[in-house]
Design an enzyme around this catalytic site. Sequence first.
Site, PDB file in Angstrom:
ATOM      1  N   ASP A 300       0.973  -1.229   0.158  1.00  0.00           N
ATOM      2  CA  ASP A 300       0.019   0.030   0.128  1.00  0.00           C
ATOM      3  C   ASP A 300       0.590   1.046   0.105  1.00  0.00           C
ATOM      4  OD1 ASP A 300      -2.485   1.244   2.178  1.00  0.00           O
ATOM      5  OD2 ASP A 300      -1.790   2.150   0.364  1.00  0.00           O
ATOM      6  N   GLU A 495      -8.560   8.518   5.970  1.00  0.00           N
ATOM      7  CA  GLU A 495      -7.223   7.905   6.513  1.00  0.00           C
ATOM      8  C   GLU A 495      -7.143   8.725   7.857  1.00  0.00           C
ATOM      9  OE1 GLU A 495      -5.238   7.120   2.282  1.00  0.00           O
ATOM     10  OE2 GLU A 495      -4.091   6.483   4.006  1.00  0.00           O
TER      11      GLU A 495
HETATM   12  C1  GLC Z   1      -3.964   4.743   0.381  1.00  0.00           C
HETATM   13  C2  GLC Z   1      -4.805   3.776   1.322  1.00  0.00           C
HETATM   14  C3  GLC Z   1      -5.503   2.573   0.307  1.00  0.00           C
HETATM   15  C4  GLC Z   1      -5.498   3.127  -0.972  1.00  0.00           C
HETATM   16  C5  GLC Z   1      -4.099   3.418  -1.758  1.00  0.00           C
HETATM   17  C6  GLC Z   1      -4.028   3.841  -3.142  1.00  0.00           C
HETATM   18  O1  GLC Z   1      -2.796   4.935   1.367  1.00  0.00           O
HETATM   19  O2  GLC Z   1      -4.281   3.165   2.444  1.00  0.00           O
HETATM   20  O3  GLC Z   1      -6.570   2.057   0.949  1.00  0.00           O
HETATM   21  O4  GLC Z   1      -5.952   1.982  -1.891  1.00  0.00           O
HETATM   22  O5  GLC Z   1      -3.419   4.558  -0.730  1.00  0.00           O
HETATM   23  O6  GLC Z   1      -4.826   5.096  -3.112  1.00  0.00           O
END
Ligand code: GLC
Length: 608
Positions: A300, A495
């Site tokens: 991630d 987030e």
């Molecule tokens: C973010 C998130 C994840 C997302 C990724 C791409 O940090 O934690 O859920 O899919 O980045 O945007």
Amino acid sequence: MFTSLFDAKPVTQVPLQTTLYRDTKQSIDARVQDLLSQMTLKEKIGQMALVEKNSIREPDDIARYHLGGLLSGAGAKPEENTPQGWKDMIDGYQERASQSRLGIPLLYGADAIHGHALVEGATVFPHAIGLGATNNPGLVKTIAYATAQDMKATGVNWNFSPNLDVPQDIRWGRVYEAFSDDPERVSVLGAAYLRGLQDGGSANNVFVLATPKHYLGLGSMVWGTSKNKNYQIDQGVTPDNAELLQSVYLPPFKEAVDAGALSIMVGLNTWGDERIIFQKDLLTTALKEDVGFKGFLVSDWYGVHEGQRHKFWATVRAINAGVDMVMLPFDYEEFVSHVTWANRLGLISDERIDDAVGRILYAKFSLGLFDEVTENKTNSASFTNHAALAQDAVAQSLVLLKNESSVLPISQTISHVRVAGSSADNVGRQMGAWSIEWQGVDGNWVPNGTSILEGIKEKAGPQTVVEYSETGDFPQGDKKAPLGIAVVGESPYAEGWGDTMHPILSDADREAIKRLQSSCDKVVVVIVSGRPLLIENEVTSFDGLVAAWLPGTEGGGVADVLFGSKPFTGTLPLPWPRRTEQLPITTEGVTSDGTPVLFPRSFGLQYE
Ligand code: GLC
């Protein structure tokens, strides 16, 4: 001796031995092995790179580095944020990829977690917490398929969804992205969502690639343990509880693998005393070996390198732990160089690289990406309006928590209704984050959508006077209105920016409720939020209380139920606590201080 890091011959001069991998009559395994056997080290390592599209330094790099995938990180849109703008952008990237020797098509991923909501004009469905309240797997699968059609129409073939987190602390900024704190409800709805994304296409191809996330235990971090200095609990530490691993965190991913998952995203949290991304016993042993996951693990965001002193060693550790594709928000050249050196030095084996690339190619063949190019298939998916489906989902997501003296449903003949509150006329707040922008938008400027207020005005009887004041300031005549509706809630957040010690009503919303209570005989409060809010001290004064979660663009679904055209069928997808001392709450509903919650999971009243 190699003159450079890579193979002695420039790859463009390496002739193709066979094109069996392009033969759609061959098995996917045979096609993977045929392609893999012809790939150079550089071509293999390139497939392990998933690059944020805004980090591409020059378009030729896509073919030069044989990149495996690109993504629109939250909010990364084309100049023209329309379906055609997206399609033109991604077609351009695919064209670049086709110029490499093997012409391996790109995966293109985005967070279409409640509809293809980054695109202006998209139908935005309720966020997952609202779908969790519907507890309706058929509806969830239909919504996922509608989302997949919009994605496919814009060239996005990969969705970083469903979310399988199991949130146990409502102070966390990502509660609304999850279906529930009940692993069983998460398992059922997550599998339904995945099938809706993947199974809607032609018989033998995955339609849009799903990515269950975040592996694993992301909903159980401990408050105050975040590794990100801007956050409190997001990216925090999950206690390494072996019993919960087996009973709570793994089951939803097992269900997703059984449902056909070909990609899983590893979380940014820490498990015990080590970041999950480096834990081979979790990534490889527990998931790939024990569960039998045959797809690829993708990291991630900056998860492999965040906070690491040596990016080279972090890359080596993550790939050897089982990460197959590394999300690279910033630097892909360095990544390719590091993996190449690590392989040359014997720190990352040929077998590990072949395993990782084989898993990625398996997903690409399953999606039919090569066939679309070979057979020049024009994909028939269209970007359409799903307002009716979304409005029905909103209605099914509402949870009735209080209804003193049957203040609801509202009569069509009521003379006068007063509406107030921060979220009454604000489609941006209804949508929440991951809509247009990463952190969402606050206001009514989206080109489509119906606010809850507009829905009330449309639904009210012809002789009903509907007044609106966000602050609740109404002319203080001598006569009270028979009913006030306070639509209150949270401004959008994503987030860790949504981590808060006090998930409560704003002062302005509390004031608006009070003003309504002084100018109306009865007041119904509708909460538009990504999580339960702490209302223990206010709830006794409410005549009616409805949880609306983050309903998306179709706010008319709220009035459908408030006026009784549709019933309340929603139930709480997680407990509604009284105070922060009760947090975290176990999946059995046990609070940290042993006191009872305000409303338990699965609570929900209905009209008599
Ligand atoms: C973010 C998130 C994840 C997302 C990724 C791409 O940090 O934690 O859920 O899919 O980045 O945007």
